[in-house]
Design a protein around this motif. Structure first.
Motif, PDB file in Angstrom:
ATOM      1  N   UNK A 102       0.834  -1.205   0.000  1.00  0.00           N
ATOM      2  CA  UNK A 102       0.000   0.000   0.000  1.00  0.00           C
ATOM      3  C   UNK A 102       0.868   1.254   0.000  1.00  0.00           C
ATOM      4  N   UNK A 103       0.306   2.310  -0.549  1.00  0.00           N
ATOM      5  CA  UNK A 103       1.050   3.555  -0.749  1.00  0.00           C
ATOM      6  C   UNK A 103       0.082   4.729  -0.742  1.00  0.00           C
ATOM      7  N   UNK A 104       0.496   5.801  -0.094  1.00  0.00           N
ATOM      8  CA  UNK A 104      -0.305   7.028  -0.124  1.00  0.00           C
ATOM      9  C   UNK A 104       0.565   8.181  -0.604  1.00  0.00           C
ATOM     10  N   UNK A 122       1.321   5.165 -10.613  1.00  0.00           N
ATOM     11  CA  UNK A 122       1.511   4.111  -9.606  1.00  0.00           C
ATOM     12  C   UNK A 122       1.180   2.746 -10.214  1.00  0.00           C
ATOM     13  N   UNK A 123       0.078   2.682 -10.946  1.00  0.00           N
ATOM     14  CA  UNK A 123      -0.332   1.415 -11.572  1.00  0.00           C
ATOM     15  C   UNK A 123       0.724   0.907 -12.547  1.00  0.00           C
ATOM     16  N   UNK A 130      -2.163  -2.416  -5.770  1.00  0.00           N
ATOM     17  CA  UNK A 130      -1.820  -1.785  -4.491  1.00  0.00           C
ATOM     18  C   UNK A 130      -3.043  -1.136  -3.870  1.00  0.00           C
ATOM     19  N   UNK A 131      -3.065  -1.089  -2.544  1.00  0.00           N
ATOM     20  CA  UNK A 131      -3.977  -0.181  -1.869  1.00  0.00           C
ATOM     21  C   UNK A 131      -3.379   1.220  -2.029  1.00  0.00           C
ATOM     22  N   UNK A 132      -4.160   2.127  -2.605  1.00  0.00           N
ATOM     23  CA  UNK A 132      -3.671   3.468  -2.917  1.00  0.00           C
ATOM     24  C   UNK A 132      -4.539   4.513  -2.247  1.00  0.00           C
ATOM     25  N   UNK A 155      -8.727  10.015   0.112  1.00  0.00           N
ATOM     26  CA  UNK A 155      -9.462   9.161  -0.827  1.00  0.00           C
ATOM     27  C   UNK A 155      -8.619   7.930  -1.140  1.00  0.00           C
ATOM     28  N   UNK A 156      -9.246   6.754  -1.094  1.00  0.00           N
ATOM     29  CA  UNK A 156      -8.507   5.513  -1.331  1.00  0.00           C
ATOM     30  C   UNK A 156      -9.353   4.538  -2.125  1.00  0.00           C
TER      31      UNK A 156
END
Length: 332
Positions: A102-104, A122-123, A130-132, A155-156
Motif C-alpha cells: 500500500x502507498x499514499x 503508480x499502476x 496496491x492499496x492506494x 481518498x482511497x
C-alpha cells in the motif's frame, strides 16, 4: 492508538508539515529528502529552516537522505515529492520494496509530458494491485505544522485503508474526511493551482475583488467539467479538495501559485518569480499539462488556456483578461 513507523518522502514544506503532524500524533516518523546537505542542516537545527523556520521537530521525527533505509524500516509510505519527481521516486521504491502492499501520496499535480493522473503512474510502476490513497484539501503547510485547525480529505481505493490513514492523521486540530474518489482529489489538487495563478495575475494587474470572484467561480466550473469527464464525482468537486482548496489557493498569499500570478501580473518573468518564491510552483507545469489534457478530451477550459498562453506563449496578461471578457455571451 497503535504506534507506527512512517516514512514521509519529500522534505519540502508540505512533506515536513505532514511529518511533524504525524510525529505529534505519537508515531515514529522518518522524513526523507534527496539533498544530503539540506537533510544534514535539518538534523543539526532540529527544524526545516529552509521552508518552515521556527517550527521544531518533535522528538519522534528523524530525518534521512538514505532512501533504502527509510523505506525498509517503515510500516507506511507517504509520498510528498513534486509531481515531476513522482515517477522516479516510485521506481526507486519499487526497486527497494517490490512487494509493497500500500502507498499514499499528498503530491498535487499531473505527470509532466504524459499529463497522466498520478494513480495511473503508480499502476504502471507497481504491476501488482496496491492499496492506494491520496491526501488533499485546503491546507497550507505552515498552519498544519503549527497545529491550527484544518480539515482535509483522504481518498482511497480501499475504504479500510482510507480510514487507517484518517486515524493516523487526525487529532484535536486536524479533521480528516474519507472518500473513494481518487480522481476527484487528483484533478482538484492539480487544477486549482492553475486557477490560483490566474487569480494572482488579475490581482497583480490591480483588477480587484470582482475579477477574482468571477475567476474563482468560473474556474470551479472548468475544474468540474474536467473532473466529471474523467469520472470524478460532483460531491468531491464541491468539497474540501475541490472548492475548499480552490478558495484557499486563490485568495491567500501563502499560496506559491497565487504569488507566481501576482509576480507575472506585475511584469516579472517566470524565472524571476520562481527564484523569489524559492520552491516548486506546481501550477506552472500544471497549466501545460491540464491544457493538453483538456485539448485531448475536447473540453473547453478558457481560463486554463489563457494562463497557458501567458506562461508559455508570451501573451500579455492584460490581453489574456480581455480575451476572457470578450468571449461569446452564453448562459451560465
Amino acid at each position: 492508538m497503535t504506534k507506527n513507523t512512517l516514512c514521509v518522502l519529500g522534505a519540502g514544506s508540505w512533506g515536513t508539515a505532514l511529518a511533524i503532524l504525524l510525529a505529534k500524533n505519537g508515531h515514529e516518523v522518518v522524513l526523507w529528502g534527496r539533498n544530503k546537505e539540506k537533510i544534514r542542516a535539518m538534523y543539526e537545527a532540529g527544524e526545516n529552516s529552509f521552508f518552515l523556520p521556527g517550527i521544531p521537530f518533535p522528538k519522534t521525527l528523524t530525518v534521512s537522505s538514505n532512501l533504502s533505509q527509510a523505506v525498509l524500516q517503515s510500516d507506511e509510505l507517504l509520498l510528498v515529492v513534486p509531481s515531476h519527481a513522482f515517477r522516479d521516486t516510485l521506481v526507486q521504491i519499487h526497486c527497494i520494496k517490490p512487494d509493497l502492499q500500500r502507498l499514499s501520496w499528498a503530491t498535487k499535480g499531473l505527470e509532466p509530458d504524459t499529463h497522466q493522473l498520478l494513480h495511473t503512474v503508480v499502476d504502471e510502476v507497481f504491476e501488482q494491485s496496491l492499496q492506494q490513497a491520496v491526501i488533499s484539501g485546503p491546507t497550507f503547510a505552515a498552519e498544519v505544522a503549527k497545529g491550527l485547525p484544518t480539515a482535509l480529505t483522504v481518498a482511497a481505493n480501499d475504504q479500510a485503508y482510507a480510514q487507517t490513514l484518517a486515524e493516523l492523521l487526525g487529532n484535536a486540530t486536524l479533521r480528516p474526511y474519507v472518500s473513494h474518489d481518487i480522481i476527484g482529489l487528483e484533478i482538484g489538487g492539480a487544477a486549482k493551482n492553475v486557477m490560483a495563478i490566474a487569480a494572482g495575475i488579475a490581482d497583480g494587474l490591480g483588477y480587484g475583488a470582482n475579477t477574482r470572484s468571477a475567476l474563482i467561480t468560473r474556474g470551479l466550473h472548468e475544474i468540474s467539467q474536467l473532473s466529471l469527464k474523467l469520472g470524478a464525482e460532483q460531491q468531491t468537486i464541491m468539497g474540501l479538495s475541490g472548492l475548499g482548496d480552490l478558495l484557499l489557493t486563490c485568495t491567500d498569499d501563502q499560496s506559491r501559485n497565487r504569488r507566481m500570478g501576482l509576480a507575472v501580473g506585475r511584469g516579472q518573468n517566470i524565472e524571476q518569480a520562481e527564484i523569489e518564491i524559492g520552491q516548486v510552483v506546481e501550477g506552472v507545469q500544471a497549466a501545460k499539462q491540464i491544457y493538453s489534457l483538456a485539448q485531448d478530451l475536447g473540453i473547453e477550459m478558457p481560463i486554463v488556456e489563457q494562463v497557458y498562453q501567458v506562461l508559455y506563449q508570451n501573451l500579455a496578461p492584460q490581453k489574456a483578461v480581455q480575451n476572457l471578457l470578450m468571449r461569446e455571451h452564453k448562459s451560465e
